[in-house]
Design a protein around this motif. Structure first.
Motif, short mmCIF file in Angstrom:
data_model
loop_
_atom_site.label_atom_id
_atom_site.label_comp_id
_atom_site.label_asym_id
_atom_site.label_seq_id
_atom_site.Cartn_x
_atom_site.Cartn_y
_atom_site.Cartn_z
N LEU A 4 0.74 -1.12 0.07
CA LEU A 4 0.09 -0.15 0.04
C LEU A 4 0.81 1.41 0.14
O LEU A 4 0.48 2.23 -0.70
CB LEU A 4 -1.00 -0.05 1.32
N PHE A 5 1.82 1.19 0.86
CA PHE A 5 2.89 2.43 0.88
C PHE A 5 4.16 2.03 0.28
O PHE A 5 4.47 0.86 0.22
CB PHE A 5 3.25 2.75 2.40
N SER A 6 4.60 3.24 -0.25
CA SER A 6 6.02 2.96 -0.93
C SER A 6 7.04 2.76 -0.05
O SER A 6 6.78 2.94 1.24
CB SER A 6 6.40 4.19 -1.64
N THR A 7 8.35 2.31 -0.40
CA THR A 7 9.25 2.00 0.42
C THR A 7 9.79 3.15 1.27
O THR A 7 10.03 2.94 2.49
CB THR A 7 10.58 1.28 -0.38
N ILE A 8 9.89 4.19 0.75
CA ILE A 8 10.16 5.22 1.30
C ILE A 8 9.36 5.72 2.17
O ILE A 8 9.48 6.53 3.47
CB ILE A 8 10.66 6.59 0.49
N GLU A 9 7.85 5.51 2.12
CA GLU A 9 6.81 6.26 3.24
C GLU A 9 6.84 4.96 4.27
O GLU A 9 6.80 5.44 5.40
CB GLU A 9 5.41 5.84 2.32
N ARG A 10 7.12 3.70 3.92
CA ARG A 10 7.23 2.74 5.02
C ARG A 10 8.37 3.06 5.78
O ARG A 10 8.42 2.86 7.12
CB ARG A 10 7.32 1.29 4.46
N PHE A 11 9.58 3.30 5.23
CA PHE A 11 10.76 3.96 5.93
C PHE A 11 10.53 4.95 6.69
O PHE A 11 11.02 4.87 8.06
CB PHE A 11 11.83 4.01 4.99
N GLN A 12 9.88 5.89 6.42
CA GLN A 12 9.61 7.14 7.12
C GLN A 12 8.84 7.03 8.32
O GLN A 12 9.10 7.40 9.36
CB GLN A 12 9.27 8.11 6.21
N MET A 13 7.81 6.02 8.04
CA MET A 13 7.01 5.91 9.25
C MET A 13 7.47 5.13 10.20
O MET A 13 7.43 5.51 11.66
CB MET A 13 5.59 4.95 8.80
N VAL A 14 8.36 3.87 10.23
CA VAL A 14 8.97 3.46 11.08
C VAL A 14 10.12 4.25 11.65
O VAL A 14 10.29 4.09 12.92
CB VAL A 14 10.05 2.10 10.20
N GLN A 15 10.89 4.86 10.97
CA GLN A 15 11.88 6.06 11.32
C GLN A 15 11.32 6.73 12.50
O GLN A 15 11.95 7.00 13.68
CB GLN A 15 12.37 6.83 10.27
#
Ligand code: ADP
Length: 162
Positions: free
Chosen positions: A44-55
């Motif tokens: 659903l989310f792009s890699t960068i969006e998933r990365f940012q949320m986890v970060q």
């Protein structure tokens, strides 16, 4: 220094994932949360969006880093000279998949060890898939996902359902 890699899709990160990250961070010197991108998965989310949320969720954890990787997790481990993978185990349904994956990884990279951590009982029923389903139908997400993720999930679903 003992470094654990916790790979996953985190699409999106949930309270269950965060609980595992928190608990691993108390056992290992350093934890790398590896946001994976596998070409055949439908995120659903792009890699960068998933990365940012986890970060954003782990910024207060002193020994937790977040990275992204496309392809096999063991290739990431090899390239960094690491050998510990941690995965979360919710229920019996997770077991077979995790065992096959751990054995395949061992076959491909004998130095690797996969450590399985049981979910905290309060979180064993939480999955990113269920969260997306609940959000799609405006269900209550309190306690299931971190507060910063909730508006992003609602917004993203609005965009894709347009
Ligand atoms: P993947 O697509 O690689 O399975 P996920 O983001 O769904 O990635 O999950 C990453 C890891 O976290 C997996 O080992 C999964 O079993 C575990 N996990 C997911 N949800 C929970 C939870 N609620 N409690 C404990 N572990 C969990």
């Amino acid at each position: 220094m003992k470094i654990a890699v916790y790979p996953g899709s985190f699409d999106p990160i949930t309270t269950g994932h965060l609980d595992i990250i928190h608990r691993i961070s108390r056992i290992y010197d350093e934890v790398i949360v590896l946001v994976s991108h596998t070409p055949n998965k439908n995120y659903l989310f792009s890699t960068i969006e998933r990365f940012q949320m986890v970060q954003d969720c782990v910024e207060n954890f002193k020994n937790v880093k977040v990275e992204t990787h496309q392809g096999l997790t063991i290739d990431y481990l090899k390239s960094k000279n690491l050998n510990i993978i941690v995965r979360g185990l919710r229920a019996v349904v997770d077991f077979e998949y995790e065992m096959a994956m751990a054995n395949m990884n061992k076959k491909l990279y004998p130095e690797v060890e996969t450590i399985l951590m049981f979910s905290t009982p309060d979180y064993y029923y939480i999955s990113s898939r269920a969260i997306k389903e609940i959000a799609r139908f405006n269900g209550k997400l309190d306690g299931l996902i971190p507060d910063n993720v909730k508006p992003l999930l609602i917004q993203k679903l609005k965009e894709v359902m347009r």
